[in-house]
Design an enzyme around this catalytic site. Sequence first.
Site, short mmCIF file in Angstrom:
data_model
loop_
_atom_site.label_atom_id
_atom_site.label_comp_id
_atom_site.label_asym_id
_atom_site.label_seq_id
_atom_site.Cartn_x
_atom_site.Cartn_y
_atom_site.Cartn_z
N ARG A 1 51.57 6.76 34.50
CA ARG A 1 52.65 7.12 35.42
C ARG A 1 52.96 8.60 35.31
NH1 ARG A 1 58.14 4.48 32.77
NH2 ARG A 1 58.13 5.70 30.85
N GLY B 1 47.76 16.78 39.87
CA GLY B 1 47.53 15.60 39.04
C GLY B 1 47.35 14.33 39.86
N CYS C 1 50.59 12.74 40.88
CA CYS C 1 51.61 13.67 41.39
C CYS C 1 51.84 13.46 42.87
CB CYS C 1 51.15 15.12 41.24
SG CYS C 1 50.79 15.56 39.57
N GLY D 1 44.86 13.82 32.15
CA GLY D 1 45.86 12.76 32.13
C GLY D 1 45.21 11.43 32.38
N SER D 2 45.08 11.06 33.65
CA SER D 2 44.65 9.68 33.94
C SER D 2 43.22 9.39 33.48
CB SER D 2 44.81 9.35 35.42
OG SER D 2 43.99 10.16 36.17
N GLU E 1 58.80 12.65 41.85
CA GLU E 1 57.69 13.53 42.26
C GLU E 1 56.40 13.05 41.61
OE1 GLU E 1 58.29 17.77 42.13
OE2 GLU E 1 60.36 17.56 42.79
N GLY F 1 45.28 19.04 35.56
CA GLY F 1 45.48 18.12 36.68
C GLY F 1 44.31 18.08 37.65
N GLY F 2 44.01 16.87 38.11
CA GLY F 2 43.04 16.70 39.18
C GLY F 2 41.59 16.53 38.73
P1 XMP Z 1 45.58 14.11 35.89
O1 XMP Z 1 45.00 14.36 37.26
O2 XMP Z 1 44.65 14.53 34.80
O3 XMP Z 1 46.84 15.09 35.81
O4 XMP Z 1 46.08 12.72 35.73
C1 XMP Z 1 47.66 15.15 34.70
C2 XMP Z 1 48.76 16.16 34.93
O5 XMP Z 1 49.62 15.77 36.02
C3 XMP Z 1 50.88 16.43 35.84
N1 XMP Z 1 51.94 15.44 36.02
C4 XMP Z 1 52.74 15.37 37.10
N2 XMP Z 1 52.82 16.15 38.19
N3 XMP Z 1 54.53 14.76 39.03
C5 XMP Z 1 53.72 15.84 39.16
O6 XMP Z 1 53.81 16.54 40.18
C6 XMP Z 1 54.52 13.94 37.94
O7 XMP Z 1 55.27 12.96 37.86
C7 XMP Z 1 53.59 14.28 36.92
N4 XMP Z 1 53.31 13.71 35.73
C8 XMP Z 1 52.28 14.44 35.19
C9 XMP Z 1 50.89 17.03 34.46
O8 XMP Z 1 50.69 18.42 34.58
C10 XMP Z 1 49.73 16.32 33.79
O9 XMP Z 1 49.20 17.01 32.70
#
Ligand code: XMP
Length: 479
Positions: free
Chosen positions: A386, A302, A305, A361-362, A416, A339-340
């Site tokens: 966040r 993510g 992350c 997410g973002s 984390e 994620g990513g």
């Molecule tokens: P993107 O890249 O789409 O990812 O913003 C969203 C995903 O990131 C994960 N997530 C976290 N992973 N620490 C982590 O290692 C965190 O604090 C955290 N918060 C979110 C989660 O799987 C989300 O859907």
Amino acid sequence: MKIRPDPGLTFDDVLLVPRRSAIRSRRDVSTASWLTPDIRLQIPIVSANMDTVTETRMAIAMAQHGGIGIIHRFMTIQQQAEMVERVKRAENMVVEDPISIRASATIAQARQLMAEEEVGGLMVTDENGILLGVVTTRDVLLAETPSDSVQTVMTPRERLIVASKDETLENARRKLHSYRIEKLPLVDEEGHIVGLITTQDIVKIEQHPDATKDSRGRLMVGVAVGARADDLERAAACVAAGADVLVVDIAHGHSDHTLQMVSSLKKRFSVPVIAGNVATAEGVRDLADAGADAVKVGVGAGSICITRLVTGFGVPQLTAILECAEMGHRMKVPIIADGGVRNSGDLVKALAAGASTVMLGSMLAGTDESPGAPVVRGGRRYKVVRGMASLTANIQRKAIEKGEISEEDWGEVVPEGVEAVVPARGAVADILHQLVGGLRSGLSYAGARNIEELWEKAEFIPITRAGMEESGPHDVEKF
Ligand code: XMP
């Protein structure tokens, strides 16, 4: 100790090789996919269970446009269940339990109830649920004596157009139009209120033909739960409020307590259970064996992350999806790539690697529908995003659990995830439009009519840094 021979790959390490295509137009492809074996989405996009991404508004918008939102769990059980209720009330074929008020209640009480429930009208009933009238915002907003009873301003039963509970949507539409009314209460033979059809709901149904809906025409919504004892209570409250899918949200989902939680939820509830996160085929296998209906894949990928930096653990996301999807396809368990993803190209690559849906997410955190207001920096608008394991998210969680926090609490946290901002990006519908447009184009480059065909036809080619540089705008000045 062992070391794998091949490096792990992520989105920027590969491209998809174009294939001969019989597809003439981007409209000729389907972007539909399975979230779980029972839940079909018209667009394979899920908004992340993060407190800067998915609450009520995002969940409504995602489902209206054919995806789904997963409401995060970093709030009280009651707050989360209320958010579910709001999503389930946002669109209906029939509102089955319309908000009601007694005729003796005051105008001030009616105003407050309408504001709290975010509705434009209330059914006025007696103590037995017999419909006595309807009161709307127009009746109460400018009323001069708020202490007067609702009875004095409502439209009484004899002047109301009503219908029976078996009214078809088509007939209801005709009645609403010909009488130029906005609300059609449904009553039984004795006059009890048993439902409500509104003009707004019919308009919304027509505006959002791809919406993700349950069998009663309500928008679908998922909720995240943890793996502690009180999370069963959380799940129960959310399912009672109408949640359509539970997501066991654990950073290291390949763990005994996650597996136990999945089987407890499966035993207790009939809604599908998604579990994660994992990054290996064994993780998918074990969660599927425990009963998971879909598995979320991504450890440390993510945007916010730092798990890989803090712990040294993770698998580059494309490799994680490829390995997990092979097992997922074998066990008939859809994979959610989480994620990513930064653009529609990453979305297409994640799906081509075998994912059925993609969690964002973002990419969605900067939209109007994400929680929180934009902040202005240097004349530009941003929104906060966040990590759910970031310092401030951890502290807020402790504050909710314990009621207050001490100085030691701050010191104890090992984050984390990070706090960050993303540019404010307007309506989520516009982002989804761009993503889905890119996906349609991607399907046509693959010669694939749908996502299952994309899995079969996709061929990845690893690229060098030079290949990556060539892939973006280059040798021109951006403005
Ligand atoms: P993107 O890249 O789409 O990812 O913003 C969203 C995903 O990131 C994960 N997530 C976290 N992973 N620490 C982590 O290692 C965190 O604090 C955290 N918060 C979110 C989660 O799987 C989300 O859907």
